[in-house]
Motif scaffolding. Structure first.
Motif, PDB file in Angstrom:
ATOM      1  N   GLY A 187       0.798  -1.218   0.000  1.00  0.00           N
ATOM      2  CA  GLY A 187       0.000   0.000   0.000  1.00  0.00           C
ATOM      3  C   GLY A 187       0.832   1.269   0.000  1.00  0.00           C
ATOM      4  N   ILE A 188       2.025   1.216  -0.596  1.00  0.00           N
ATOM      5  CA  ILE A 188       2.894   2.385  -0.674  1.00  0.00           C
ATOM      6  C   ILE A 188       3.334   2.574  -2.120  1.00  0.00           C
ATOM      7  N   GLY A 189       3.931   3.734  -2.421  1.00  0.00           N
ATOM      8  CA  GLY A 189       4.436   3.991  -3.759  1.00  0.00           C
ATOM      9  C   GLY A 189       5.736   3.255  -4.014  1.00  0.00           C
ATOM     10  N   ARG A 190       6.024   3.028  -5.277  1.00  0.00           N
ATOM     11  CA  ARG A 190       7.256   2.322  -5.627  1.00  0.00           C
ATOM     12  C   ARG A 190       8.481   3.112  -5.192  1.00  0.00           C
ATOM     13  N   TRP A 191       8.414   4.445  -5.341  1.00  0.00           N
ATOM     14  CA  TRP A 191       9.558   5.270  -4.925  1.00  0.00           C
ATOM     15  C   TRP A 191       9.788   5.154  -3.423  1.00  0.00           C
ATOM     16  N   GLU A 192       8.707   5.064  -2.633  1.00  0.00           N
ATOM     17  CA  GLU A 192       8.849   4.922  -1.185  1.00  0.00           C
ATOM     18  C   GLU A 192       9.462   3.573  -0.824  1.00  0.00           C
ATOM     19  N   PHE A 193       9.050   2.536  -1.549  1.00  0.00           N
ATOM     20  CA  PHE A 193       9.610   1.210  -1.314  1.00  0.00           C
ATOM     21  C   PHE A 193      11.098   1.191  -1.636  1.00  0.00           C
ATOM     22  N   ASN A 194      11.481   1.792  -2.767  1.00  0.00           N
ATOM     23  CA  ASN A 194      12.893   1.814  -3.140  1.00  0.00           C
ATOM     24  C   ASN A 194      13.737   2.614  -2.149  1.00  0.00           C
ATOM     25  N   ARG A 195      13.185   3.691  -1.626  1.00  0.00           N
ATOM     26  CA  ARG A 195      13.910   4.457  -0.613  1.00  0.00           C
ATOM     27  C   ARG A 195      14.152   3.613   0.639  1.00  0.00           C
ATOM     28  N   PHE A 196      13.132   2.856   1.020  1.00  0.00           N
ATOM     29  CA  PHE A 196      13.274   1.982   2.180  1.00  0.00           C
ATOM     30  C   PHE A 196      14.339   0.919   1.948  1.00  0.00           C
ATOM     31  N   TYR A 224      19.884   0.147  11.136  1.00  0.00           N
ATOM     32  CA  TYR A 224      19.369   0.431   9.796  1.00  0.00           C
ATOM     33  C   TYR A 224      18.810   1.843   9.680  1.00  0.00           C
ATOM     34  N   SER A 225      18.045   2.274  10.671  1.00  0.00           N
ATOM     35  CA  SER A 225      17.413   3.591  10.608  1.00  0.00           C
ATOM     36  C   SER A 225      18.447   4.706  10.613  1.00  0.00           C
ATOM     37  N   LEU A 226      19.583   4.495  11.289  1.00  0.00           N
ATOM     38  CA  LEU A 226      20.640   5.504  11.286  1.00  0.00           C
ATOM     39  C   LEU A 226      21.253   5.636   9.899  1.00  0.00           C
ATOM     40  N   LEU A 227      21.500   4.508   9.237  1.00  0.00           N
ATOM     41  CA  LEU A 227      22.033   4.558   7.875  1.00  0.00           C
ATOM     42  C   LEU A 227      21.037   5.239   6.943  1.00  0.00           C
ATOM     43  N   ALA A 228      19.747   4.906   7.088  1.00  0.00           N
ATOM     44  CA  ALA A 228      18.723   5.521   6.241  1.00  0.00           C
ATOM     45  C   ALA A 228      18.697   7.032   6.426  1.00  0.00           C
ATOM     46  N   MET A 242      25.797   7.787  -4.976  1.00  0.00           N
ATOM     47  CA  MET A 242      24.365   7.732  -5.269  1.00  0.00           C
ATOM     48  C   MET A 242      23.905   9.052  -5.856  1.00  0.00           C
ATOM     49  N   GLU A 243      22.972   8.981  -6.792  1.00  0.00           N
ATOM     50  CA  GLU A 243      22.389  10.197  -7.345  1.00  0.00           C
ATOM     51  C   GLU A 243      21.195  10.667  -6.532  1.00  0.00           C
ATOM     52  N   SER A 244      20.453   9.718  -5.950  1.00  0.00           N
ATOM     53  CA  SER A 244      19.290  10.060  -5.128  1.00  0.00           C
ATOM     54  C   SER A 244      18.929   8.852  -4.278  1.00  0.00           C
ATOM     55  N   LEU A 245      17.950   9.038  -3.376  1.00  0.00           N
ATOM     56  CA  LEU A 245      17.493   7.947  -2.529  1.00  0.00           C
ATOM     57  C   LEU A 245      16.545   7.004  -3.258  1.00  0.00           C
ATOM     58  N   ASP A 246      16.049   7.411  -4.420  1.00  0.00           N
ATOM     59  CA  ASP A 246      15.050   6.625  -5.129  1.00  0.00           C
ATOM     60  C   ASP A 246      15.630   5.380  -5.791  1.00  0.00           C
ATOM     61  N   GLY A 247      16.922   5.274  -5.804  1.00  0.00           N
ATOM     62  CA  GLY A 247      17.560   4.120  -6.421  1.00  0.00           C
ATOM     63  C   GLY A 247      18.974   4.481  -6.847  1.00  0.00           C
TER      64      GLY A 247
END
Length: 374
Positions: A187-196, A224-228, A242-247
């Protein structure tokens, strides 16, 4: 293995959430799942050393409270273990903690060090009832991922963030379920899943390349949350490639720097380094400054002292900051010579105020320069 299509995906989900028949299986025929997600924080994919799931479950996953619940109120039969046949035996896909608790109760004299001291001994009736426990038998572990995701990925028995990320990585990488399907199910967006998933993919890339080894962590588990949160800083994103958090493209990663970052966040027992970050929000800002200075990064690699590395990173750009930090350090040296019972609170407060003033002043001046195009 073929990729799971949407039609197959929804068919599997429908069958899973129909009521499945339960069976009773002898406890002695049940084996722990060494690939269970609860163990991901303790095992690297490159680890080949012997691994005892029972010991980890008993020592790291609060098994005593579960033992007490079963001994005091009997086994909760309304929630069967989820198992898959392995020859003439069964591997427990879900319910490994309950199996560990049952094993400890059945052999409570041998495992007395896991059994709560205050708890009465199990009755003969309870011991007899635990020789067979209810299970749901499934044919293939990959078909039950929606059930595990519902229970542990977004339900009331959530795994920690790293464990969930490891689970969803297995679903997308080994079971060939697309990112879109998993995100849609959650129930989340693909971009949100990839960020996670991004922090997990960084860790996996570093371990696969042999750049970082979790067995050398000073911390007990992966934070994990600290790295995120650290990866939200654009300077650190550039630092690891990395270019962005989206992938990110794995080929574009600077794996050496990924390994350095993981050492800074989790420490390194081999080098005698403790984790460098203490106060997450302010420390991430300082770490962002450090990765802009080669000298500061080398110091952090060798000593793990973020405050000093930060001072080194800014002293050439902002001499006043360096002078204020010298005042703070001098005050700290002076207070260190005073017996603990005589140290005035005013002195400690003054030292901290000077340091905070130095850091805040530098950040304000830097923002003003950027705003003015300097």
């Amino acid at each position: 293995m073929s990729r799971i299509t949407n039609e197959t995906f929804y068919t599997v989900m429908t069958k899973l959430f129909d009521r499945l028949p339960n069976r009773y299986v002898g406890t002695h025929l049940l084996d722990f799942d060494k690939d269970n997600q609860r163990f991901t924080s303790w095992r690297s994919e490159r680890t080949t050393e012997p691994f005892d799931p029972f010991t980890v479950l008993c020592e790291m996953h609060g098994i005593r409270s579960l033992i007490a619940a079963i001994v005091s109120g009997a086994y909760f039969e309304a929630e069967p273990l989820l198992v898959v046949p392995t020859g003439s035996r069964y591997t427990v896909l879900d319910g490994n903690r309950r199996l560990a608790a049952v094993r400890a109760i059945l052999d409570h004299e041998r495992y007395a060090h896991y059994y709560p001291d205050w708890l009465h001994k199990p009755t003969s009736e309870l011991l007899e009832s635990l020789t067979q426990i209810p299970v749901i038998i499934v044919a293939d572990r990959q078909l039950v991922w929606p059930l595990l995701a519902q229970r542990h990925g977004m339900g009331t028995e959530n795994w920690d963030s790293y464990t969930r990320a490891s689970f969803f990585h297995r679903v997308t990488d080994s079971y060939l379920v697309s990112d879109y399907q998993v995100a849609n199910y959650l129930g989340i967006g693909r971009w949100e899943f990839n960020r996670f998933m991004t922090p997990y993919r960084l860790i996996a890339a570093a371990e696969k390349a042999g750049i970082w080894n979790r067995r050398q962590m000073e911390r007990k588990t992966i934070y994990y949350s600290l790295l995120a949160k650290t990866l939200q800083d654009e300077r650190i994103q550039r630092f690891v490639g990395m270019e962005s958090l989206d992938g990110f493209a794995a080929a574009a990663l600077n794996l050496a720097n990924v390994g350095r970052l993981l050492n800074w966040l989790h420490g390194n027992k081999e080098k005698g380094l403790r984790p460098a970050l203490s106060y997450v929000d302010s420390d991430i800002r300082k770490l962002g400054r450090v990765v802009e200075s080669d000298e500061a990064m080398r110091y952090l690699d060798e000593h793990g002292w973020l405050e000093r590395a930060y001072q080194m990173a800014v002293q050439q750009k902002f001499p006043i900051n360096s002078d204020l930090h010298k005042v703070h350090n001098k005050l700290g040296d002076m207070l260190a010579t005073v017996p603990d019972y005589e140290v005035p609170y005013e002195g400690e407060g003054l030292a901290k105020q000077v340091k905070r003033a130095a850091d805040d002043l530098y950040e304000r001046v830097l923002k003003k320069r950027i705003k003015n195009g300097g």
